[in-house]
Design an enzyme around this catalytic site. Sequence first.
Site, short mmCIF file in Angstrom:
data_model
loop_
_atom_site.label_atom_id
_atom_site.label_comp_id
_atom_site.label_asym_id
_atom_site.label_seq_id
_atom_site.Cartn_x
_atom_site.Cartn_y
_atom_site.Cartn_z
N ASP A 124 -2.12 2.22 -4.38
CA ASP A 124 -3.37 2.27 -3.55
C ASP A 124 -4.47 1.27 -4.21
O ASP A 124 -4.24 0.53 -5.13
CB ASP A 124 -4.01 3.53 -3.84
CG ASP A 124 -3.37 4.79 -3.29
OD1 ASP A 124 -2.67 4.53 -2.30
OD2 ASP A 124 -3.56 5.95 -3.73
N HIS A 180 0.84 -1.43 -0.03
CA HIS A 180 0.07 -0.17 0.05
C HIS A 180 0.80 1.37 0.07
O HIS A 180 0.36 2.25 -0.35
CB HIS A 180 -0.94 0.04 1.18
CG HIS A 180 -2.34 0.74 1.09
ND1 HIS A 180 -2.29 1.49 0.08
CD2 HIS A 180 -3.44 0.55 1.46
CE1 HIS A 180 -3.76 2.12 0.16
NE2 HIS A 180 -4.25 1.44 1.10
#
Length: 476
Positions: free
Chosen positions: A450, A446
């Site tokens: 995204d 992450h």
Amino acid sequence: MSLIGQNTMAVSITIPRLGWSMEEGKFAGWLKRDGDTIRPGDVLFELEGEKALQEIESVDAGILRIPPNGPQPGDVLKVGAVIGCLVQPGETPDWSAPVVAPTEAAPPTAQAADSKSPAFIDTDPAAESSHKEVPSASPSVRRLARELGVQLHKLPGSGRAGRITEHDVRMASQTKPAATHSAKGEVTAHMATVATPRARKAAQRLGIDWRQVRGTGRNGRVRERDVLAAAGSSPATNSKTQVQASGRKSLSGRRRVIADRLMQSRNRTVPVTLFMRADASNLVSLRQQFKVSGIDPVPAFHDIVIKLASECLTRHPALAAVWEGDDLIVAGAGEHHIGLAVDSDEGLIVPVLRDVRSCTLPELAKASSKLIERARAGRLGAMESSGAVFTMSSLGGLGIDSFTPVINYPEVAILGVGAIRKTPVVTDDDRIVVSHEITFSLTVDHRAIDGAPAARFLQDLKRAVENPAAILLSTT
């Protein structure tokens, strides 16, 4: 580290360079004991360098001596570091004197088992004893010849400039099986010629000659279970194995390397996993067409998915990236080196398929089949297990639908592939039909990616899997 004095004839065992840019390696453990008699070609220890865990062979003969303060599994050592020595009978190494650094002209005592570098020197004892010139052959071919009991100096080479190839050695071994003399002087043919590293270790521990064990693996390869069965035991019935399984067990060798990498992934990534199902009916139909066409080898489902994933990565390049310090290095479209997680007797290994996008599907199938076989035999080279920018892990063959794959750091994404199952599906006109479905599990870091970009990659992969022929035709 003080090891060998100048007044000894001992030959230093040093950390070899496994790649041109390698400066240090992680010692994974000795595969021989102090005092063992070593012959050229015997595997001495395992070393991790540039992401590859390799068996290191000896190119000299002698008695192995390991210093009391020698390296432990997990120690990081500089290339050229002396970790032990080979001595002749009656010799005693002087561990208190300073190390004599080997000169560049001196032949190394250890080499990577599959190294093709001209700096590595290998010898054929049979040829030396006969005082005949040995035709040219790579170290891996010489090693195979030793395993199969084939004398290289008697072989005509079919390769370029008379070079002996692996095919020459295997054909010679089939024509004349390697023989050994029994205690009664009888000559008997070896029942097996190749064994997995784990089988060799088990045979050494149990005092069994693995060459006399009938192998049940591919092409007669001897596996650990074959050695245990020959010893009158099995993992389920051997009491010693049961005690070890239920007691304290230290990680060593390849398992330690795997554990270290998993901890590195956990400590350096922020993993998020997304799941998506896709209609695999056309995927199943395409593979069936390959079977009918007679292509050999038939592309496996993972081959087709890897090829389709590579095409999707061109539209989502952020997923084909690796960390270099605090920077992300994004691979170009022609640099889609994709790792394929492979289960082996020695644990999880990730061979790397290079330039996937530039390969045709039949070429990719041949490359992956070869790499998987080499990975399970413990014969991967540094270039065959490094440089991946994306990894795929499939548990579909074990009946797993979806799972959470662990990122192969320093990569930023890994794709998990589940089983293909027949599933009832409701169509747009409310009919219920039977369809093939597959589930993908995509884990991303992450910090770099995204959720939305990761989801769009899965959407593209879903469309590609549901219409694979059109995608593959457009890339040829």
